[in-house]
Design a protein around this motif. Sequence first.
Motif, PDB file in Angstrom:
ATOM      1  N   CYS A 215      28.156 -48.460  -8.745  1.00  0.00           N
ATOM      2  CA  CYS A 215      28.134 -49.896  -8.978  1.00  0.00           C
ATOM      3  C   CYS A 215      29.437 -50.474  -8.431  1.00  0.00           C
ATOM      4  CB  CYS A 215      27.990 -50.206 -10.462  1.00  0.00           C
ATOM      5  SG  CYS A 215      28.035 -51.974 -10.846  1.00  0.00           S
ATOM      6  N   LEU A 216      29.339 -51.406  -7.492  1.00  0.00           N
ATOM      7  CA  LEU A 216      30.508 -52.089  -6.968  1.00  0.00           C
ATOM      8  C   LEU A 216      30.551 -53.499  -7.548  1.00  0.00           C
ATOM      9  CD1 LEU A 216      30.520 -51.185  -3.155  1.00  0.00           C
ATOM     10  CD2 LEU A 216      31.302 -49.845  -5.105  1.00  0.00           C
ATOM     11  N   GLY A 217      31.727 -53.892  -8.029  1.00  0.00           N
ATOM     12  CA  GLY A 217      31.872 -55.216  -8.613  1.00  0.00           C
ATOM     13  C   GLY A 217      33.065 -55.945  -8.040  1.00  0.00           C
ATOM     14  N   LEU A 218      33.009 -57.273  -8.093  1.00  0.00           N
ATOM     15  CA  LEU A 218      34.105 -58.125  -7.649  1.00  0.00           C
ATOM     16  C   LEU A 218      34.292 -59.273  -8.631  1.00  0.00           C
ATOM     17  CD1 LEU A 218      33.570 -58.712  -3.802  1.00  0.00           C
ATOM     18  CD2 LEU A 218      35.499 -57.508  -4.870  1.00  0.00           C
ATOM     19  N   GLU A 219      35.538 -59.550  -8.980  1.00  0.00           N
ATOM     20  CA  GLU A 219      35.892 -60.822  -9.602  1.00  0.00           C
ATOM     21  C   GLU A 219      36.683 -61.598  -8.554  1.00  0.00           C
ATOM     22  OE1 GLU A 219      37.364 -61.336 -13.439  1.00  0.00           O
ATOM     23  OE2 GLU A 219      35.907 -60.014 -14.400  1.00  0.00           O
ATOM     24  N   ILE A 220      36.212 -62.797  -8.248  1.00  0.00           N
ATOM     25  CA  ILE A 220      36.767 -63.555  -7.141  1.00  0.00           C
ATOM     26  C   ILE A 220      37.399 -64.849  -7.644  1.00  0.00           C
ATOM     27  CG2 ILE A 220      35.150 -62.573  -5.491  1.00  0.00           C
ATOM     28  CD1 ILE A 220      33.478 -65.132  -5.756  1.00  0.00           C
ATOM     29  N   HIS A 221      37.993 -65.600  -6.727  1.00  0.00           N
ATOM     30  CA  HIS A 221      38.567 -66.892  -7.066  1.00  0.00           C
ATOM     31  C   HIS A 221      37.438 -67.895  -7.311  1.00  0.00           C
ATOM     32  CE1 HIS A 221      42.498 -65.383  -5.991  1.00  0.00           C
ATOM     33  NE2 HIS A 221      42.040 -65.023  -4.808  1.00  0.00           N
ATOM     34  N   PRO A 222      37.585 -68.787  -8.297  1.00  0.00           N
ATOM     35  CA  PRO A 222      36.505 -69.729  -8.617  1.00  0.00           C
ATOM     36  C   PRO A 222      36.006 -70.533  -7.422  1.00  0.00           C
ATOM     37  CG  PRO A 222      38.171 -69.789 -10.329  1.00  0.00           C
ATOM     38  CD  PRO A 222      38.719 -68.911  -9.237  1.00  0.00           C
ATOM     39  N   GLU A 223      36.914 -70.947  -6.543  1.00  0.00           N
ATOM     40  CA  GLU A 223      36.517 -71.784  -5.418  1.00  0.00           C
ATOM     41  C   GLU A 223      35.717 -71.006  -4.364  1.00  0.00           C
ATOM     42  OE1 GLU A 223      40.793 -70.356  -4.676  1.00  0.00           O
ATOM     43  OE2 GLU A 223      39.575 -71.066  -6.378  1.00  0.00           O
ATOM     44  N   GLU A 224      35.648 -69.673  -4.478  1.00  0.00           N
ATOM     45  CA  GLU A 224      34.926 -68.861  -3.496  1.00  0.00           C
ATOM     46  C   GLU A 224      33.453 -68.678  -3.832  1.00  0.00           C
ATOM     47  OE1 GLU A 224      38.105 -65.693  -1.751  1.00  0.00           O
ATOM     48  OE2 GLU A 224      37.517 -65.358  -3.852  1.00  0.00           O
ATOM     49  N   PHE A 225      33.084 -68.939  -5.080  1.00  0.00           N
ATOM     50  CA  PHE A 225      31.769 -68.527  -5.560  1.00  0.00           C
ATOM     51  C   PHE A 225      30.627 -69.221  -4.818  1.00  0.00           C
ATOM     52  CE2 PHE A 225      28.171 -68.862  -8.576  1.00  0.00           C
ATOM     53  CZ  PHE A 225      27.913 -67.516  -8.744  1.00  0.00           C
ATOM     54  N   LYS A 226      30.700 -70.534  -4.691  1.00  0.00           N
ATOM     55  CA  LYS A 226      29.598 -71.283  -4.083  1.00  0.00           C
ATOM     56  C   LYS A 226      29.328 -70.798  -2.669  1.00  0.00           C
ATOM     57  CE  LYS A 226      27.979 -76.009  -3.260  1.00  0.00           C
ATOM     58  NZ  LYS A 226      28.310 -77.456  -3.396  1.00  0.00           N
ATOM     59  N   ASN A 227      30.380 -70.600  -1.891  1.00  0.00           N
ATOM     60  CA  ASN A 227      30.209 -70.147  -0.511  1.00  0.00           C
ATOM     61  C   ASN A 227      29.683 -68.715  -0.450  1.00  0.00           C
ATOM     62  OD1 ASN A 227      30.497 -70.448   2.389  1.00  0.00           O
ATOM     63  ND2 ASN A 227      32.263 -69.067   2.224  1.00  0.00           N
ATOM     64  N   MET A 228      30.158 -67.847  -1.360  1.00  0.00           N
ATOM     65  CA  MET A 228      29.699 -66.450  -1.360  1.00  0.00           C
ATOM     66  C   MET A 228      28.211 -66.338  -1.640  1.00  0.00           C
ATOM     67  SD  MET A 228      32.509 -63.810  -2.881  1.00  0.00           S
ATOM     68  CE  MET A 228      31.428 -62.469  -2.397  1.00  0.00           C
ATOM     69  N   MET A 229      27.697 -67.198  -2.511  1.00  0.00           N
ATOM     70  CA  MET A 229      26.297 -67.090  -2.891  1.00  0.00           C
ATOM     71  C   MET A 229      25.355 -67.596  -1.795  1.00  0.00           C
ATOM     72  SD  MET A 229      26.580 -65.439  -5.567  1.00  0.00           S
ATOM     73  CE  MET A 229      24.830 -65.327  -5.993  1.00  0.00           C
ATOM     74  N   LYS A 230      25.899 -68.185  -0.713  1.00  0.00           N
ATOM     75  CA  LYS A 230      25.053 -68.572   0.413  1.00  0.00           C
ATOM     76  C   LYS A 230      24.583 -67.351   1.198  1.00  0.00           C
ATOM     77  CE  LYS A 230      27.282 -73.078   1.027  1.00  0.00           C
ATOM     78  NZ  LYS A 230      28.122 -73.918   1.933  1.00  0.00           N
ATOM     79  N   ASP A 231      25.403 -66.319   1.239  1.00  0.00           N
ATOM     80  CA  ASP A 231      25.049 -65.057   1.898  1.00  0.00           C
ATOM     81  C   ASP A 231      25.748 -63.938   1.131  1.00  0.00           C
ATOM     82  OD1 ASP A 231      24.255 -63.033   3.552  1.00  0.00           O
ATOM     83  OD2 ASP A 231      25.154 -63.855   5.378  1.00  0.00           O
ATOM     84  N   PRO A 232      25.307 -63.663  -0.094  1.00  0.00           N
ATOM     85  CA  PRO A 232      26.094 -62.811  -0.993  1.00  0.00           C
ATOM     86  C   PRO A 232      26.321 -61.394  -0.498  1.00  0.00           C
ATOM     87  CG  PRO A 232      23.922 -63.291  -1.913  1.00  0.00           C
ATOM     88  CD  PRO A 232      24.091 -64.182  -0.731  1.00  0.00           C
ATOM     89  N   GLU A 233      25.319 -60.754   0.107  1.00  0.00           N
ATOM     90  CA  GLU A 233      25.507 -59.365   0.538  1.00  0.00           C
ATOM     91  C   GLU A 233      26.573 -59.274   1.635  1.00  0.00           C
ATOM     92  OE1 GLU A 233      23.040 -55.622   2.517  1.00  0.00           O
ATOM     93  OE2 GLU A 233      21.946 -57.324   1.654  1.00  0.00           O
ATOM     94  N   LYS A 234      26.476 -60.124   2.652  1.00  0.00           N
ATOM     95  CA  LYS A 234      27.422 -60.078   3.754  1.00  0.00           C
ATOM     96  C   LYS A 234      28.841 -60.383   3.287  1.00  0.00           C
ATOM     97  CE  LYS A 234      28.590 -62.282   8.152  1.00  0.00           C
ATOM     98  NZ  LYS A 234      28.213 -63.337   9.133  1.00  0.00           N
ATOM     99  N   LYS A 235      29.017 -61.438   2.505  1.00  0.00           N
ATOM    100  CA  LYS A 235      30.355 -61.858   2.093  1.00  0.00           C
ATOM    101  C   LYS A 235      30.942 -60.892   1.058  1.00  0.00           C
ATOM    102  CE  LYS A 235      29.471 -66.699   3.181  1.00  0.00           C
ATOM    103  NZ  LYS A 235      30.297 -66.660   4.389  1.00  0.00           N
ATOM    104  N   PHE A 236      30.088 -60.346   0.185  1.00  0.00           N
ATOM    105  CA  PHE A 236      30.526 -59.346  -0.785  1.00  0.00           C
ATOM    106  C   PHE A 236      31.104 -58.139  -0.056  1.00  0.00           C
ATOM    107  CE2 PHE A 236      29.924 -55.617  -3.431  1.00  0.00           C
ATOM    108  CZ  PHE A 236      30.259 -56.041  -4.718  1.00  0.00           C
TER     109      PHE A 236
END
Length: 405
Positions: A215-236
């Motif tokens: 299991c791989l997990g990330l806690e990111i900066h709040p301002e990054e979340f919206k953009n990451m969820m546009k292409d979550p696998e690639k950006k993760f």
Amino acid sequence: MDDHYDVIIVGARVAGSSLAILLGQIGKKVLLIDKADFPSDTLSTHYMSHTEFLNELGVLDRLEQSGLRKVRRMRTYIGASFVEGPRSSYTIIPKRDQLDYVLIEKAKEYPNVTVMPRSPARGLLWEGNKVTGVRIDKGSNVFHVHSDLVVGADGKNSNIAHWVNAEKYKQTDPVRPVLYGYYEGIQPLSEPTTEIFLHEGRIGFLFPMEEGRDCLGLEIHPEEFKNMMKDPEKKFEEIYQQHYGMEKRMESARLQGKIIGTPGMPNFFREAYGKGWALVGDAGHSKDPSTGLGINDAFMQSFYLVEAVRQVDHGHDWAEAMASFVKKRDEQLLPGFQLTLDYIQSLRMWTTNEVALFQSIAANPMAWNKLAPNIGKHLAEDTKDFPLLHTVVEMEAEQFGFKKE
């Protein structure tokens, strides 16, 4: 279906199913309901600090036989440096569809425990200001089922808590978004190891599960979340491969399913009991998953609540027994709660001096051996001028099972 039980538990995952097992052991007539079907997955920290609760619940052997790796080490990275040490005991890290299902199946072994999946609670039954049961939706029918006690184990957004107006305290809004996914084919270390990556103010986690799956997990900066969820696998994966050694280790990695994300977990305690009702698990206490204490905390609450139920059976006053339950719960959970908040709120870019001190600890195993077992004394001596490092080392000690002096 019977119309009266000693206890109705709403929510059949870790907190609710473990409570049903413990109540079944002492002969209580229990109804365990959940809106979900099982086995099924859910948002989770995955990590269990220890396995003692699983053993006491009678499910440890069953989980171990499924092929889960025994994790005996923990490693924290800052840049290209890391500190690592053995845990005081091993842990296993199952997926939640597996863990919850095993617990539910164990609860069903007790003839006095009835389990009803696909059965959401639609409301509470009341006599005056006392809860006396639950309205349960089963298919196209709604049943009124009564009980001496209704327990909400239905998560951080608990309906039971809402219906009884349970107040929150020590509340802090979500701080950091969390994302995770299950991967196969990641190049392993020589020994199963929980890995934590602190990089550019983010936190990465690697939890070894079965052989070949992590299991791989990330806690990111709040301002990054919206953009990451546009292409979550690639950006993760782009962020995760920035961690020390992970670009090479992920060359053959394949995502199983999809990346799961949430803007963040709320942090709070809730009023945990009233006339005819109680709360356990995330319904009563929630916090950021970065320190991996959630499952362990849920089990602990179930054990404490059953202890209170036994006290009432032996003639103790209900209110006094429940007040003792809450006192024990808060005393045990408050240090980890504060540690978690300190940890996630302190994370930022590391200063040159902090990195240098971390590297000196990493380069000298004897320094780490001295630091961890005597955490209270040596934190003050070695990290008092480095608050971020201070918090990281304290978190490591918590996970290793060491106690403050």
